[in-house]
Each structure stands twice: as C-alpha cells, then as structure tokens.
Design a protein around this motif. Structure first.
Motif, PDB file in Angstrom:
ATOM      1  N   GLY A   1      23.433  45.917  42.776  1.00  0.00           N
ATOM      2  CA  GLY A   1      24.225  47.135  42.900  1.00  0.00           C
ATOM      3  C   GLY A   1      25.655  46.935  43.335  1.00  0.00           C
ATOM      4  N   HIS A   2      26.016  45.712  43.755  1.00  0.00           N
ATOM      5  CA  HIS A   2      27.370  45.457  44.255  1.00  0.00           C
ATOM      6  C   HIS A   2      28.337  45.051  43.149  1.00  0.00           C
ATOM      7  CE1 HIS A   2      26.133  45.870  48.401  1.00  0.00           C
ATOM      8  NE2 HIS A   2      25.139  45.027  48.198  1.00  0.00           N
ATOM      9  N   PHE A   3      27.821  44.452  42.076  1.00  0.00           N
ATOM     10  CA  PHE A   3      28.672  44.118  40.939  1.00  0.00           C
ATOM     11  C   PHE A   3      27.840  44.162  39.674  1.00  0.00           C
ATOM     12  CE2 PHE A   3      27.241  39.861  42.422  1.00  0.00           C
ATOM     13  CZ  PHE A   3      26.679  39.367  41.248  1.00  0.00           C
ATOM     14  N   ALA A   4      28.534  44.188  38.538  1.00  0.00           N
ATOM     15  CA  ALA A   4      27.872  44.314  37.239  1.00  0.00           C
ATOM     16  C   ALA A   4      28.227  43.142  36.338  1.00  0.00           C
ATOM     17  CB  ALA A   4      28.302  45.617  36.562  1.00  0.00           C
ATOM     18  N   TRP A   5      27.299  42.849  35.424  1.00  0.00           N
ATOM     19  CA  TRP A   5      27.524  41.845  34.379  1.00  0.00           C
ATOM     20  C   TRP A   5      27.705  42.536  33.028  1.00  0.00           C
ATOM     21  CZ3 TRP A   5      28.677  37.249  35.901  1.00  0.00           C
ATOM     22  CH2 TRP A   5      28.044  36.650  36.986  1.00  0.00           C
ATOM     23  N   ALA A   6      28.554  41.964  32.181  1.00  0.00           N
ATOM     24  CA  ALA A   6      28.584  42.384  30.781  1.00  0.00           C
ATOM     25  C   ALA A   6      27.243  42.044  30.144  1.00  0.00           C
ATOM     26  CB  ALA A   6      29.711  41.684  30.044  1.00  0.00           C
ATOM     27  N   LEU A   7      26.754  42.928  29.288  1.00  0.00           N
ATOM     28  CA  LEU A   7      25.456  42.698  28.664  1.00  0.00           C
ATOM     29  C   LEU A   7      25.479  41.496  27.727  1.00  0.00           C
ATOM     30  CD1 LEU A   7      24.266  46.325  27.799  1.00  0.00           C
ATOM     31  CD2 LEU A   7      23.674  44.913  29.786  1.00  0.00           C
ATOM     32  N   GLU A   8      26.616  41.253  27.105  1.00  0.00           N
ATOM     33  CA  GLU A   8      26.727  40.149  26.163  1.00  0.00           C
ATOM     34  C   GLU A   8      27.662  39.075  26.700  1.00  0.00           C
ATOM     35  OE1 GLU A   8      24.955  39.995  23.422  1.00  0.00           O
ATOM     36  OE2 GLU A   8      24.134  42.028  23.580  1.00  0.00           O
TER      37      GLU A   8
ATOM     38  N   PHE B   1      38.751  47.344  26.690  1.00  0.00           N
ATOM     39  CA  PHE B   1      38.526  46.001  27.212  1.00  0.00           C
ATOM     40  C   PHE B   1      37.171  45.868  27.898  1.00  0.00           C
ATOM     41  CE2 PHE B   1      43.155  46.089  26.996  1.00  0.00           C
ATOM     42  CZ  PHE B   1      43.452  44.830  26.499  1.00  0.00           C
ATOM     43  N   ARG B   2      36.527  46.990  28.175  1.00  0.00           N
ATOM     44  CA  ARG B   2      35.306  46.969  28.989  1.00  0.00           C
ATOM     45  C   ARG B   2      34.076  46.816  28.109  1.00  0.00           C
ATOM     46  NH1 ARG B   2      35.803  51.837  31.600  1.00  0.00           N
ATOM     47  NH2 ARG B   2      34.453  52.839  30.073  1.00  0.00           N
ATOM     48  N   HIS B   3      33.293  45.788  28.395  1.00  0.00           N
ATOM     49  CA  HIS B   3      32.038  45.578  27.667  1.00  0.00           C
ATOM     50  C   HIS B   3      30.938  46.438  28.288  1.00  0.00           C
ATOM     51  CE1 HIS B   3      33.611  42.013  25.505  1.00  0.00           C
ATOM     52  NE2 HIS B   3      34.307  41.837  26.608  1.00  0.00           N
ATOM     53  N   ASP B   4      29.900  46.697  27.509  1.00  0.00           N
ATOM     54  CA  ASP B   4      28.724  47.351  28.085  1.00  0.00           C
ATOM     55  C   ASP B   4      28.203  46.476  29.220  1.00  0.00           C
ATOM     56  OD1 ASP B   4      28.922  49.398  26.243  1.00  0.00           O
ATOM     57  OD2 ASP B   4      27.529  48.470  24.831  1.00  0.00           O
ATOM     58  N   TYR B   5      27.712  47.099  30.276  1.00  0.00           N
ATOM     59  CA  TYR B   5      27.391  46.332  31.478  1.00  0.00           C
ATOM     60  C   TYR B   5      26.149  46.875  32.180  1.00  0.00           C
ATOM     61  CZ  TYR B   5      29.733  50.296  33.705  1.00  0.00           C
ATOM     62  OH  TYR B   5      30.097  51.566  34.104  1.00  0.00           O
ATOM     63  N   THR B   6      25.660  46.074  33.125  1.00  0.00           N
ATOM     64  CA  THR B   6      24.507  46.463  33.931  1.00  0.00           C
ATOM     65  C   THR B   6      24.716  46.049  35.376  1.00  0.00           C
ATOM     66  OG1 THR B   6      22.137  46.118  34.324  1.00  0.00           O
ATOM     67  CG2 THR B   6      23.316  44.319  33.289  1.00  0.00           C
ATOM     68  N   PHE B   7      24.333  46.921  36.301  1.00  0.00           N
ATOM     69  CA  PHE B   7      24.364  46.587  37.727  1.00  0.00           C
ATOM     70  C   PHE B   7      23.028  46.002  38.190  1.00  0.00           C
ATOM     71  CE2 PHE B   7      28.139  49.279  38.010  1.00  0.00           C
ATOM     72  CZ  PHE B   7      28.872  48.640  38.994  1.00  0.00           C
TER      73      PHE B   7
END
Length: 276
Positions: free
Chosen positions: A177-184, A150-156
């Motif tokens: 650094g506190h939360f991440a976004w899905a790359l897509e 279920f987890r998309h690639d992400y970035t902090f």
C-alpha cells in the motif's frame, strides 16, 4: 527478519563519498530522504567542507524532519522534485533516490542539466535503483503526480520477482500500500534505466560530453558525470572497477534471491498465523 532486507542507498556510501571528495563537492542536492540514512552521510560530508545539503522530499519520515530541523548544514525542501529543482542554485553534486519511474527521473535529469548548464557547472549525478527491479519497470509513490500519457497501469497490492516479469498478486517484493508497480515491465518510457538512457541520448554531448557508469549492487547505483571536469579522469578511474562488474552482479542476484526468500517466508508465516 526485516533487518536482513538491505535496501538503502547508504550502503553505497563507500563508493559515493570518495567520488564526492575527489570532485571537491561542497554543496549537494539530495532528492528523496525517507528516514535520512543517506542524508546524514551527505550532511557530514557537506558540513566538514563548509557546504550545505539541500534535501528535497515532499513527505519524508518524521524522524528525518526532526533531524533536519536541528542540523544547520541541512535545508529541507518539502516539495516534489520537479517543482523544487528550478528554484535552486546549481550544486556541486546531485543524489537522486526519489520516485523511481521514467517520467520523474527523465524530467529530473532534464531540469538538473538545464540548471547546471546555466551555471556553467559540470554535472555529477548519483542515481539509485538503476538495476532490477526499477530499471525497466516504473515504481510510483504517488501515481497521480505522473501525467496520464506517461503513467502505466499499476498495482499497489502486487509484487515482483526475479523469475517472472508478471506481477504476483499479494506475493513478491511489494509496497503493502505504500508504493505501486507498473503492471508491465519493459517497453518505451518505463523504468529508471530507460529514463537515463533516453536522457543520455538527447544530452548535448558535443559541447559537454557525459558518461554513465552503473554499479550492479543494492538495486544499482548510476553515476553520470561531465568528462570536461578537472576531476573527471580520476572519478572515471575510481568508478571503473565497479562498472558492470560481473562478480558484484552475481552477488547482487544472490542477495535478491535471499531477500525474496525472506519475503516469501514472512508471507507464509503470516498466512499460518491468520489460519490459527
């Protein structure tokens, strides 16, 4: 300038509280407390009716914990929501403002639905962040809690912007650094609104018809409720003027552009200071 960055679900209290009052909600479960801005509003509502606010948050801010420990009408459950929900008694209403990603929200809704059905209680659920940017893009506080499938690639470090679906490295709205976004953005199993839509499709509407309303303000408020409830007609009438309201939606886009402009100005000032 950070005071300009309105983001709390508490800003939506003038809509939420009257609906709670009409539904005679005494006991409420909140998912996601952070500093406790919305928690205090909900606790006041519960206390005046002799009820209890149960607040689920595995890692709230210390300020919230201190406040909750002193408030007899508040129970803090320091667990992830998907662990905590099955252990609860069904409340009169739910307020969801936790981890804004498909997996978490979809499974929160399934667990809440099962709990309320077992107790034969009508659903009344308020959800935050149902509009941009989390509607169609996953947001992760703790990515490792999300199953890999279920987890998309992400970035902090990357951020998001209204004008592009691409992640902006070191720019835009980001978590530092506190939360991440899905790359897509977009696609299946991605985002809060997608989770709600998938839940609504599989809900047992034949025996318990549900409706969903969306208020396009302060990142979006979603309201799911049971049309069989004695209060349902009144709640529908109260929320209808806000549902997909075009004027509110335009004001929200303007607010977001101003927010992003403030972030950009802060970034440019930080760059200027770093080069001096």
């Amino acid at each position: 300038m950070s005071d300009l960055l309105i983001h709390s679900m508490a800003e939506l209290a003038p809509i939420i509280v009257p609906l709670l009052e009409r539904a005679n909600s005494r006991n409420i479960v909140e998912i996601g407390a952070e500093f406790g801005g919305m928690s205090k509003i909900l606790a006041d509502h519960c206390e005046t009716r002799g009820g209890t606010l149960t607040s689920i948050d595995p890692e709230p801010k210390h300020k919230f914990v201190e406040w909750a420990n002193k408030n007899k009408s508040v129970k803090h459950v320091p667990k992830p929501s998907l662990e905590a929900i099955p252990e609860l008694s069904a409340p009169d209403a739910w307020v969801i403002d936790g981890d804004h990603n498909y997996y978490t929200v979809y499974h929160e809704l399934l667990a809440i639905d099962a709990l309320n059905r077992d107790a034969d209680k009508p659903l009344l659920i308020f959800l935050h962040d149902v509009s941009w940017p989390c509607a169609r893009r996953d947001f992760y506080y703790a990515p490792k809690r999300i199953p890999e499938k279920f987890r998309h690639d992400y970035t902090f470090s990357g951020g998001v912007s209204l004008d592009s679906e691409q992640i902006l490295e070191g720019r835009g709205m980001r978590g530092m650094g506190h939360f991440a976004w899905a790359l897509e953005a977009g696609g299946p199993q991605n985002g809060v609104l997608t989770a709600i839509e998938d839940f609504m499709l599989q809900a047992d509407n034949a025996h318990r018809p549900l409706v969903f309303a969306q208020v396009p303000a302060v990142f979006g408020l979603g309201v799911i409720f049971d049309t069989r409830a004695e209060w349902a007609e009144d709640v529908a009438g109260m929320i209808l003027p806000y549902h997909h309201n075009e004027v509110i939606a335009k004001l929200e886009v303007n607010r977001l552009r101003n927010w992003l402009a403030v972030i950009d100005a802060q970034d440019r000032e930080a760059e200027r200071v770093s080069t001096v």
